[in-house]
Design a protein around this motif. Structure first.
Motif, PDB file in Angstrom:
ATOM      1  N   GLY A  36      -2.200  -3.682   9.028  1.00 14.06           N
ATOM      2  CA  GLY A  36      -2.694  -3.354   7.697  1.00 14.06           C
ATOM      3  C   GLY A  36      -4.058  -2.709   7.804  1.00 14.06           C
ATOM      4  O   GLY A  36      -4.832  -3.016   8.719  1.00 14.06           O
ATOM      5  N   ASP A 102      -2.190  -5.249   2.575  1.00 14.47           N
ATOM      6  CA  ASP A 102      -1.381  -4.138   3.100  1.00 14.47           C
ATOM      7  C   ASP A 102      -0.381  -4.651   4.132  1.00 14.47           C
ATOM      8  O   ASP A 102       0.814  -4.316   4.099  1.00 14.47           O
ATOM      9  N   LYS A 106       3.873  -5.032   4.051  1.00 14.06           N
ATOM     10  CA  LYS A 106       4.748  -4.483   5.094  1.00 14.06           C
ATOM     11  C   LYS A 106       5.653  -5.564   5.680  1.00 14.06           C
ATOM     12  O   LYS A 106       6.834  -5.331   5.948  1.00 14.06           O
ATOM     13  N   GLY A 352       3.469  -2.370   1.313  1.00 19.07           N
ATOM     14  CA  GLY A 352       2.015  -2.423   1.481  1.00 19.07           C
ATOM     15  C   GLY A 352       1.322  -1.515   0.488  1.00 19.07           C
ATOM     16  O   GLY A 352       1.747  -1.368  -0.656  1.00 19.07           O
TER      17      GLY A 352
END
Length: 371
Positions: A36, A102, A106, A352
């Motif tokens: 991230g 983020d 994901k 994300g």
């Protein structure tokens, strides 16, 4: 999922690498290679925040579970609290928070706004924020406003002064003349804000604010020094125009003090105010007190995307999203997410934040902070 590494780095932003301003980023990677990206306040290149991350925060995070997000960052806040709860430490935590959101998106295969509860809108209008007007003539101000409006097609415009903060009330009559000229250029119905960038005394702010009321300006941003909360509140309570502040506030408690003083539009910045988690708390605080939340946001890449994910979740979004000067500087590393499409930002739907970038270009340009 365990954290494998935390990397703090600067990126020169824009084509002229040697002379470009540097922005501050963090990358958190897990054991399976997913990562991230987060962003810290770019003041002084963000070097103070990145140093705190590299020296004091990264070693603690390695080996921890990504989904223990809140516990990890609250622990780090108190671990580093003697560095000062406002400023570089809080901006460091903002970068880590954004990166963890983020990464979490994901891992779960969802865009951040879904994890926050869903988006009321996936298309957000922008307002054009135009700086450096203290040093321009009236004609120069009009030319730059006209050019930006034609290019960006915003829903509103904010004219900023960006003057010398060691001086007050430098040219009150000239400032009012520029405000009048911009109103005439854009017409009576166009939404306009005025950002004094802390340039006035209380008396000067009242004089300019009265003129802005007569001109139909929508808000008056940071008329006095941000650290003088009592003065900011006095101006807010003596004027009818909405007075806004908060872009240089780093804690929820500091934002509450502005609201208690009488400020009715607060503008915390996601790369300073605790990241996505912090801005969601600000949203709740503003809602509880009946004030407008209109975040300050001048970073054109990771910070921008984090900001619009949060704003998409707010039911009564009061104002458009800020589009600051030189948003093009995200290129060539990032597929620039802050370019408006017919005056609007489209919310990413990828897992994300939806950041897109040139990995080769990023690796070539980044300046890693190590201890």
């Amino acid at each position: 999922m365990k954290i494998k590494s935390v990397e703090a780095f600067q990126l020169p932003m824009g084509a002229g690498e040697a002379t470009s301003p540097r922005c501050a980023f963090v990358r958190i990677e897990t054991e399976d290679g997913r990562f991230g990206l987060g962003e810290a306040s770019p003041m002084q290149g963000g070097v103070a925040s990145l140093g705190i991350i590299a020296r004091d925060m990264a070693p603690y995070l390695v080996g921890k579970d990504v989904l223990d997000h809140t516990i990890l960052l609250d622990t780090l806040f108190h671990k580093c609290v003697k560095l000062g709860p406002e400023g570089a430490t809080t901006a460091a935590l903002a970068a880590l928070d954004i990166a963890l959101w983020d990464l979490k998106g994901k891992l779960l295969g969802q865009p951040v706004h879904k994890l926050l509860g869903g988006a009321w809108t996936t298309s957000l209008p922008c307002y054009t924020s135009i700086g450096n007007n203290s040093g321009r003539t009236v004609d120069e101000v009009l030319r730059v406003v006209e050019r930006r409006v034609a290019k960006e097609k915003p829903a509103a415009v904010k004219i900023r002064w960006d003057g010398d903060r060691t001086k007050q009330d430098v040219d009150l009559a000239g400032d009012i003349a520029k405000a009048k000229a911009v109103r005439k250029l854009l017409g009576d119905d166009f939404v306009i804000g005025f950002d004094a960038n802390n340039g006035y005394s209380i008396g000067g702010a009242i004089r300019v604010g009265r003129a802005l009321e007569d001109l139909g300006y929508m808000w008056f941003e940071e008329p006095v020094q941000h650290y003088n909360v009592r003065a900011m509140g006095e101006v807010a309570q003596r004027l009818d125009i909405t007075v806004s502040a908060g872009e240089q506030t780093y804690t929820l408690q500091g934002l509450r003090e502005l609201i208690d003083a009488g400020v009715r539009m607060v503008q915390p910045d996601i790369v300073k105010m605790g990241g996505i988690t912090g801005l969601m708390k600000c949203s709740a605080l503003a809602h509880a007190h009946g004030v407008e939340l209109v975040p300050h946001q001048t970073q054109p890449t990771v910070g921008h995307l984090a900001n619009i994910h949060v704003l998409s979740t707010i039911m009564h979004l009061a104002k458009p999203v800020e589009l600051a000067d030189n948003w093009e500087r995200g290129s060539p590393v990032f597929v620039n997410p802050s370019e408006p499409n017919n005056g609007r930002f489209e919310l990413p739907t990828a897992p994300g934040l939806g950041v897109q970038f040139d990995a080769v270009e990023l690796e070539k340009r980044k300046i890693v902070i190590k201890f």
